[in-house]
Design a protein around this motif. Structure first.
Motif, PDB file in Angstrom:
ATOM      1  N   LEU A 177      -5.565   1.223  -2.646  1.00 56.81           N
ATOM      2  CA  LEU A 177      -5.849   2.426  -1.458  1.00 56.81           C
ATOM      3  C   LEU A 177      -5.254   3.729  -2.325  1.00 56.81           C
ATOM      4  CD1 LEU A 177      -6.384   1.445   1.148  1.00 56.81           C
ATOM      5  CD2 LEU A 177      -6.257  -0.830  -0.156  1.00 56.81           C
TER       6      LEU A 177
ATOM      7  N   VAL B 141      -2.855   4.232   7.505  1.00 59.09           N
ATOM      8  CA  VAL B 141      -3.416   3.040   6.653  1.00 59.09           C
ATOM      9  C   VAL B 141      -3.763   2.121   8.319  1.00 59.09           C
ATOM     10  CG1 VAL B 141      -2.727   1.201   5.726  1.00 59.09           C
ATOM     11  CG2 VAL B 141      -2.215   3.782   4.768  1.00 59.09           C
TER      12      VAL B 141
ATOM     13  N   PRO C 219      -8.154  -0.501   5.389  1.00 55.32           N
ATOM     14  CA  PRO C 219      -8.024  -1.472   4.243  1.00 55.32           C
ATOM     15  C   PRO C 219      -8.996  -2.969   4.548  1.00 55.32           C
ATOM     16  CG  PRO C 219      -6.082  -0.383   4.190  1.00 55.32           C
ATOM     17  CD  PRO C 219      -6.629  -0.130   5.715  1.00 55.32           C
TER      18      PRO C 219
ATOM     19  N   ASN D  89       1.813   4.184   7.406  1.00 51.93           N
ATOM     20  CA  ASN D  89       1.634   3.145   6.931  1.00 51.93           C
ATOM     21  C   ASN D  89       2.834   1.652   7.016  1.00 51.93           C
ATOM     22  OD1 ASN D  89       0.248   0.899   4.102  1.00 51.93           O
ATOM     23  ND2 ASN D  89       2.624   1.228   4.055  1.00 51.93           N
TER      24      ASN D  89
ATOM     25  N   ILE E 134      -6.185   7.529  -0.330  1.00 49.29           N
ATOM     26  CA  ILE E 134      -5.127   8.136   0.611  1.00 49.29           C
ATOM     27  C   ILE E 134      -4.853   9.166  -0.650  1.00 49.29           C
ATOM     28  CG2 ILE E 134      -2.848   8.103   0.841  1.00 49.29           C
ATOM     29  CD1 ILE E 134      -2.509   5.108   1.603  1.00 49.29           C
TER      30      ILE E 134
ATOM     31  N   SER F 149      -7.200  -0.533   9.643  1.00 49.97           N
ATOM     32  CA  SER F 149      -7.168  -1.643   9.070  1.00 49.97           C
ATOM     33  C   SER F 149      -8.873  -1.986   9.554  1.00 49.97           C
ATOM     34  CB  SER F 149      -6.104  -3.046   9.502  1.00 49.97           C
ATOM     35  OG  SER F 149      -7.550  -3.765   8.913  1.00 49.97           O
TER      36      SER F 149
ATOM     37  N   SER G  26      -8.209   7.829   8.647  1.00 53.30           N
ATOM     38  CA  SER G  26      -7.416   7.230   8.519  1.00 53.30           C
ATOM     39  C   SER G  26      -8.126   6.186   7.412  1.00 53.30           C
ATOM     40  CB  SER G  26      -7.336   5.991   9.648  1.00 53.30           C
ATOM     41  OG  SER G  26      -8.913   6.189  10.211  1.00 53.30           O
TER      42      SER G  26
ATOM     43  N   ILE H 102       0.754  -0.948  -0.047  1.00 54.11           N
ATOM     44  CA  ILE H 102       0.182   0.269  -0.117  1.00 54.11           C
ATOM     45  C   ILE H 102       1.134   1.141  -0.023  1.00 54.11           C
ATOM     46  CG2 ILE H 102      -1.224   1.566   1.266  1.00 54.11           C
ATOM     47  CD1 ILE H 102      -2.668  -1.582   1.971  1.00 54.11           C
TER      48      ILE H 102
END
Length: 254
Positions: free
Chosen positions: A223, A142, A187, A91, A227, A144, A184, A18
């Protein structure tokens, strides 16, 4: 129109997955980009080459985010190379899958040090630079989908991602007066180095794909757009938010 024209971005864990996708897309959108990495030098050099091929400045800084001294050092290198820090993407992360009952303390502590403590100190260093510069900024972490759901072999990992999500919410309050936005991305299951071994089981991969309304696992490039959006002025009134990027997996309870 390039969404990040004239901006600078720093990305941790930027040599693969990512982080790599975000760094390259940011360059395509007009940003100069510095990446932090801890692994393969050749992979990091390749990302810098792609940034430069997009006509932007780029550099790679090798350091372990678990070492808190790496945070001010990375930010200082960013200022030296690029002149300022407008955008920071936290990240870097690890997930050594392991059962809960016999989780080695070293595995738990290392995951915390990289994913949560590393994110805190990196974001803090970037925020201090943005405050010193004036003019605001954007921080994207990043997190989750694991911040919202559990995982049998992720009892050490999911708390760190919940922490990163919470960090952005609190930092949004702390830094809003300085014009710094903190958000944030969450993913879902993305095909990266972090889960390559786990998804080597073809049956498990098919089961996971079947649960996703869009019918596939994610790619790192999925992603990059979210972002860049959160980093751009298109999101100028978005802070403290969390954007799920999971192909619909979270809402599919059937």
């Amino acid at each position: 129109m390039m969404l990040l024209h004239g901006k600078t971005m720093l990305v941790t864990g930027g040599s693969t997955g990512i982080g790599r996708a975000a760094a390259i897309e940011a360059a395509r959108q007009g940003a100069d980009v510095g990446i932090n990495y801890v692994g393969d030098d050749a992979a990091a050099d390749a990302v810098v080459a792609e940034i430069q091929a997009a006509g932007r400045k780029g550099f790679a800084f090798k350091a372990d985010v678990a070492d808190r001294a790496s945070a001010p050092a990375f930010v200082a290198r960013g200022v030296a190379e690029l002149g300022k820090v407008d955008i920071f993407v936290s990240n870097a992360g690890i997930c050594p899958f392991h059962a809960f009952l016999d989780m080695p303390a070293e595995t738990f502590e290392r995951t915390m040090d990289v994913n949560l403590h590393g994110a805190f100190y990196m974001v803090q260093a970037a925020a201090n630079q943005m405050v010193a510069q004036g003019g605001g900024g954007a921080i994207v972490a990043v997190s989750s989908i694991s911040a919202l759901v559990g995982g049998e072999f992720q009892t050490h990992y999911t708390p760190t991602k919940a922490g990163v999500h919470s960090l952005m919410q609190s930092a949004a309050i702390a830094l809003g007066r300085h014009g710094i936005r903190c958000n944030s991305v969450l993913p879902g299951t993305i095909l990266t180095e972090i889960n390559r071994d786990d998804l080597a089981d073809a049956d498990k991969r098919r089961r996971m794909e079947a649960r996703i309304p869009l019918g596939r696992l994610g790619q790192p490039e999925d992603l990059a757009g979210p972002i860049v959006f959160l980093a751009s002025d298109l999101a100028r009134y978005v802070t403290g938010a969390a954007l799920l990027v999971d192909g619909g997996a979270f809402v599919n309870l059937q």
